[in-house]
Design a protein around this motif. Structure first.
Motif, short mmCIF file in Angstrom:
data_model
loop_
_atom_site.label_atom_id
_atom_site.label_comp_id
_atom_site.label_asym_id
_atom_site.label_seq_id
_atom_site.Cartn_x
_atom_site.Cartn_y
_atom_site.Cartn_z
N ALA A 7 0.83 -1.21 0.00
CA ALA A 7 0.00 0.00 0.00
C ALA A 7 0.87 1.25 0.00
CB ALA A 7 -0.93 -0.01 1.21
N THR A 24 -7.08 2.68 -6.78
CA THR A 24 -7.00 1.98 -5.50
C THR A 24 -8.37 1.46 -5.04
OG1 THR A 24 -7.21 4.11 -4.35
CG2 THR A 24 -4.98 3.30 -4.75
N MET A 30 -5.84 -4.11 -7.62
CA MET A 30 -4.89 -4.10 -6.52
C MET A 30 -4.38 -5.51 -6.20
SD MET A 30 -4.22 -0.99 -5.59
CE MET A 30 -4.15 -0.79 -7.38
#
Length: 214
Positions: A7, A24, A30
């Motif tokens: 992250a 995101t 992701m």
């Protein structure tokens, strides 16, 4: 790297490249990104992105490939240039001669050793009567090996493992296909002859028991 570190890497990329197509909120994207980068060391990845920012004025179209490329340049040993490998081999020949190939090869970087093998081995290079031709062949081998190493550095460990598995299976298929047909034919003929003889014995027994007339 773990997901928390991942992250932070994503935040770093977005900070440097605000126009990058990173969403995101897209969990699928992701997860895919994490799967392609999780085998990398967190701190080296940060250095790779920092180096990428200095070299790339715009966000690379293939961000994951670019990250792995710069990561490989930082984490891996500096590869020997295509034209420098043959000079190292000549020095090793002077130091170890043709009779000590193990020691000679051990003194060379991996990509140079691979090029030696590609050119026929240590003895082949040592005894070549056309050094300029051998040099040209060696440089081509080095170029091919370095290009392949550069390409592989952009793959994550899972993809590399899968490729090796597929190559192994492909090699097994080739080995099966290379079984000489003549040997198979001979076996078939031998089996056919055995069957004929076996059936003849069965017929003799049946006849001797009077179970069937001629």
């Amino acid at each position: 790297m773990n997901k928390e570190e991942f992250a932070r890497i994503i935040a770093m990329i977005i900070s440097f490249f605000p126009n990058s197509k990173i969403n995101t909120d897209n969990n699928t994207q992701m997860e895919l990104w994490y799967g392609m980068l999780k085998d990398l060391d967190f701190n080296i990845t940060k250095l790779a992105i920092t180096k990428m920012v200095t070299d790339e004025p715009y966000a690379p179209s293939n961000m994951i490939g670019a990250i792995r490329k710069y990561y490989g340049e930082i984490a891996g040993a500096t590869p020997i240039a295509n034209e420098d490998g043959y000079g190292m081999v000549q020095k090793a020949i002077r130091a170890y001669g043709y009779a000590r190939p193990e020691e000679a090869l051990a003194s060379l970087p991996q990509n140079v050793r691979d090029a030696v093998i590609a050119c026929g081995g240590w003895l082949q290079i040592c005894t070549s009567e056309e050094p300029e031709t051998m040099r040209a062949q060696f440089n081509r081998a080095m170029a091919s090996i370095n290009a392949r190493s550069s390409s592989e550095s952009r793959l994550n460990s899972a993809v590399k493992k899968k490729i090796k598995e597929l190559q192994y299976m492909s090699d097994k298929v080739v080995m099966i296909e290379l079984v000489p047909e003549s040997k198979l034919d001979i076996t078939e003929r031998e089996q056919t002859q055995d069957n004929i003889q076996g059936m003849a014995k069965v017929n003799d027994v049946i006849k001797s028991l009077g179970l069937r007339e001629d």
